[in-house]
Enzyme design. Structure first.
Site, PDB file in Angstrom:
ATOM      1  N   ASN A   7       0.880  -1.168   0.000  1.00  0.00           N
ATOM      2  CA  ASN A   7       0.000   0.000   0.000  1.00  0.00           C
ATOM      3  C   ASN A   7       0.916   1.216   0.000  1.00  0.00           C
ATOM      4  O   ASN A   7       1.433   1.623   1.042  1.00  0.00           O
ATOM      5  CB  ASN A   7      -0.887  -0.042   1.251  1.00  0.00           C
ATOM      6  CG  ASN A   7      -1.824   1.140   1.330  1.00  0.00           C
ATOM      7  OD1 ASN A   7      -1.778   2.039   0.485  1.00  0.00           O
ATOM      8  ND2 ASN A   7      -2.681   1.151   2.339  1.00  0.00           N
ATOM      9  N   ARG A  95      -2.591  -1.955  -3.436  1.00  0.00           N
ATOM     10  CA  ARG A  95      -3.808  -1.193  -3.198  1.00  0.00           C
ATOM     11  C   ARG A  95      -3.764   0.041  -4.099  1.00  0.00           C
ATOM     12  O   ARG A  95      -2.787   0.784  -4.105  1.00  0.00           O
ATOM     13  CB  ARG A  95      -3.861  -0.759  -1.741  1.00  0.00           C
ATOM     14  CG  ARG A  95      -5.065   0.080  -1.476  1.00  0.00           C
ATOM     15  CD  ARG A  95      -5.048   0.652  -0.090  1.00  0.00           C
ATOM     16  NE  ARG A  95      -6.247   1.423   0.110  1.00  0.00           N
ATOM     17  CZ  ARG A  95      -6.297   2.535   0.832  1.00  0.00           C
ATOM     18  NH1 ARG A  95      -5.228   2.991   1.433  1.00  0.00           N
ATOM     19  NH2 ARG A  95      -7.434   3.180   0.958  1.00  0.00           N
ATOM     20  N   HIS A 184     -13.123   2.546   0.291  1.00  0.00           N
ATOM     21  CA  HIS A 184     -13.085   1.467   1.301  1.00  0.00           C
ATOM     22  C   HIS A 184     -13.710   0.183   0.753  1.00  0.00           C
ATOM     23  O   HIS A 184     -14.157  -0.669   1.517  1.00  0.00           O
ATOM     24  CB  HIS A 184     -13.862   1.829   2.596  1.00  0.00           C
ATOM     25  CG  HIS A 184     -13.327   2.992   3.353  1.00  0.00           C
ATOM     26  ND1 HIS A 184     -14.139   3.848   4.083  1.00  0.00           N
ATOM     27  CD2 HIS A 184     -12.055   3.434   3.516  1.00  0.00           C
ATOM     28  CE1 HIS A 184     -13.392   4.767   4.646  1.00  0.00           C
ATOM     29  NE2 HIS A 184     -12.133   4.562   4.326  1.00  0.00           N
ATOM     30  N   ARG A 245     -12.437  14.673   8.620  1.00  0.00           N
ATOM     31  CA  ARG A 245     -13.192  15.044   7.415  1.00  0.00           C
ATOM     32  C   ARG A 245     -14.653  15.293   7.780  1.00  0.00           C
ATOM     33  O   ARG A 245     -15.243  14.548   8.569  1.00  0.00           O
ATOM     34  CB  ARG A 245     -13.109  13.930   6.371  1.00  0.00           C
ATOM     35  CG  ARG A 245     -11.748  13.823   5.738  1.00  0.00           C
ATOM     36  CD  ARG A 245     -11.683  12.693   4.735  1.00  0.00           C
ATOM     37  NE  ARG A 245     -10.827  11.613   5.190  1.00  0.00           N
ATOM     38  CZ  ARG A 245     -10.863  10.378   4.725  1.00  0.00           C
ATOM     39  NH1 ARG A 245     -11.725  10.053   3.788  1.00  0.00           N
ATOM     40  NH2 ARG A 245     -10.049   9.464   5.199  1.00  0.00           N
ATOM     41  N   GLU A 337     -15.019  -1.611  15.443  1.00  0.00           N
ATOM     42  CA  GLU A 337     -14.669  -2.882  16.107  1.00  0.00           C
ATOM     43  C   GLU A 337     -14.537  -2.744  17.617  1.00  0.00           C
ATOM     44  O   GLU A 337     -14.720  -3.715  18.343  1.00  0.00           O
ATOM     45  CB  GLU A 337     -13.326  -3.398  15.552  1.00  0.00           C
ATOM     46  CG  GLU A 337     -13.422  -3.885  14.130  1.00  0.00           C
ATOM     47  CD  GLU A 337     -12.051  -4.060  13.481  1.00  0.00           C
ATOM     48  OE1 GLU A 337     -11.069  -4.334  14.185  1.00  0.00           O
ATOM     49  OE2 GLU A 337     -11.972  -3.893  12.245  1.00  0.00           O
ATOM     50  N   GLU A 388      -7.665  -5.416   5.616  1.00  0.00           N
ATOM     51  CA  GLU A 388      -7.565  -5.000   4.214  1.00  0.00           C
ATOM     52  C   GLU A 388      -6.444  -5.722   3.475  1.00  0.00           C
ATOM     53  O   GLU A 388      -6.591  -6.033   2.300  1.00  0.00           O
ATOM     54  CB  GLU A 388      -7.423  -3.484   4.125  1.00  0.00           C
ATOM     55  CG  GLU A 388      -8.758  -2.831   4.495  1.00  0.00           C
ATOM     56  CD  GLU A 388      -8.801  -1.333   4.308  1.00  0.00           C
ATOM     57  OE1 GLU A 388      -8.853  -0.907   3.148  1.00  0.00           O
ATOM     58  OE2 GLU A 388      -8.799  -0.606   5.309  1.00  0.00           O
TER      59      GLU A 388
END
Ligand code: AMP
Length: 402
Positions: A7, A95, A184, A245, A337, A388
């Site tokens: 990534n 990614r 996502h 954000r 989570e 991921e």
């Protein structure tokens, strides 16, 4: 069979080496502050096992090439490395943030694919060039190894036009592909698949709402296994309240800020991306700090929590309306989570829609995927840890295998 998952960001490279037969992580790490005088590589071999070994290298890392060389010399180190040499890597997964309308699936990297990722740079001007850097360096260092691009946007390419179009002049879509894309996607796809397993049904017959609440936040409505709407839009700014954000604001805010505060568009964009969300409301963007502040009586922290969970609730209601039947709601990522309060407040008052939490299950601290709704809840609610890197690795296996 060992896969290398990369990534690549503008000043960082996160990576994992995964042994695919057992899906176990052999190495995980991150190169940070590329281009800085104080670069750093932190690597962990066999994370989470009794043989775990953490090491850190601190030195100037001028570019992605030198960052990747450093990683590879550590991974292939004669004494402590986990691969003998680069030929032990059977495939590499990258990614890639924005695949625009070009990619509905993960794909083998070819010159045409690289061209298409470049074409989508205007939609992700910071991310796609950094992702391409990672691809370029990996292709140089592993010329014989298949490379696969896994896109954040691909899972949402099943959205119908009525969900992805903005109600603005159509020419902007025709000429510049201005529309909602969603992000996502790898995480939403992964937890949806895991949820289907828990429900004991094929994903293709599951209607789900997946809620990714981390530093970035997004929610996806999944009908019969495919994304039909999602809260992030053309860029990762729309929708839910995130760490820094804003999520949804009135687009006329830009004009107001220009006319009344003298801000230019770049300053407004930076404010909405970096100084807004939870941080804008209460000065903190880590939910653990916010809870501590709420307990100490901080009203603004309480407001930030309320604004975020109210927005979550509003979107859950909207997505239940578009789905009609919902089999499962899934919470994932750092907040989803770990944070029982956010989960409970996001679902508060939804009993009339058949959503009932089991408070004990919800409050349980566990790293395991689990159901947290009560026996009589029509909609089952789950906490499912996202992963991921593993999701990317499984995508790579699908592409390479086919
Ligand atoms: P992610 O982007 O998925 O890594 O999530 C990062 C965010 O998760 C952090 O900024 C925190 O707000 C949140 N987080 C992590 N651990 C916890 C926890 N134990 N309780 C509440 N929030 C947490």
């Amino acid at each position: 069979m060992k896969f290398f998952i990369i990534n690549s960001g503008s000043s960082s490279i996160k990576y994992q080496v995964i042994e695919m037969t057992t899906e176990s992580v052999l190495a995980t790490g991150m190169v940070e502050r590329i281009g800085d005088e104080t670069g750093r590589l932190q690597n962990t071999f066999f994370p989470g096992t009794p043989s775990e070994r953490v090491s850190t290298v601190e030195q100037a890392i001028p570019d992605h090439d030198s960052g990747m060389h450093l990683v590879i010399s550590l991974l292939t180190d004669q004494e402590q490395g986990v691969i003998g040499d680069t030929s032990e890597i059977s495939a590499i997964g990258h990614r890639v943030v924005h695949g625009g309308e070009d990619f509905r699936e993960s794909t083998r990297v070819t010159p045409l694919v690289i061209e298409a990722i470049k074409r989508n740079i205007p939609l992700a001007p910071l991310h796609n060039p950094a992702n391409l850097d990672g691809i370029r360096v990996a292709m140089e260092l592993f010329p014989a190894v298949p490379q696969v691009a896994v896109f954040d946007t691909a899972f949402h390419q099943t959205m119908p036009p009525h969900a992805f179009m903005y109600a603005i002049p159509y020419a902007l879509y025709e000429q510049d592909r201005v529309r909602r894309y969603g992000f996502h996607g790898t995480s939403h796809r992964f937890v949806a698949g895991e949820c289907a397993r828990h429900l004991g049904k094929p994903l293709s017959s599951c209607n789900l709402i997946t809620i990714h609440l981390g530093n970035g936040c997004s929610m996806t409505a999944i009908a019969n296994g495919v994304s039909i709407d999602t809260s992030l839009g053309m860029t990762p700014l729309e929708g839910l309240v995130m760490g820094t954000r804003s999520g949804d604001v009135d687009p006329a805010l830009h004009l107001f800020l220009k006319q009344n505060k003298g801000m230019d568009l770049e300053a407004i964009d930076a404010m909405l991306n970096k100084e807004s969300g939870l941080k804008g409301l209460c000065g903190m963007n880590d939910m653990r700090d916010i809870h501590r502040a709420v307990e100490a009586g901080d009203q603004r922290a309480a407001l930030a929590l309320a604004v975020q969970t109210y927005r979550n609730r509003k979107y859950i209601g909207a997505f239940m309306a578009v789905l009609g039947r919902v089999d499962g709601i899934v919470f994932t990522a750092g907040i989803g989570e770990n944070d029982a309060i956010v989960r409970a407040e996001s679902l508060q008052g939804l009993e009339f829609l058949g959503v009932r939490l089991d408070p004990e299950e919800n409050n349980l601290r566990s790293k395991q995927a689990r159901c947290i709704s009560s026996e009589d809840s029509r909609v089952r609610v789950f906490v499912i840890p996202t992963n991921e890197e593993l999701a990317i690795a499984r995508e790579v296996a699908k592409v390479v295998g086919s």
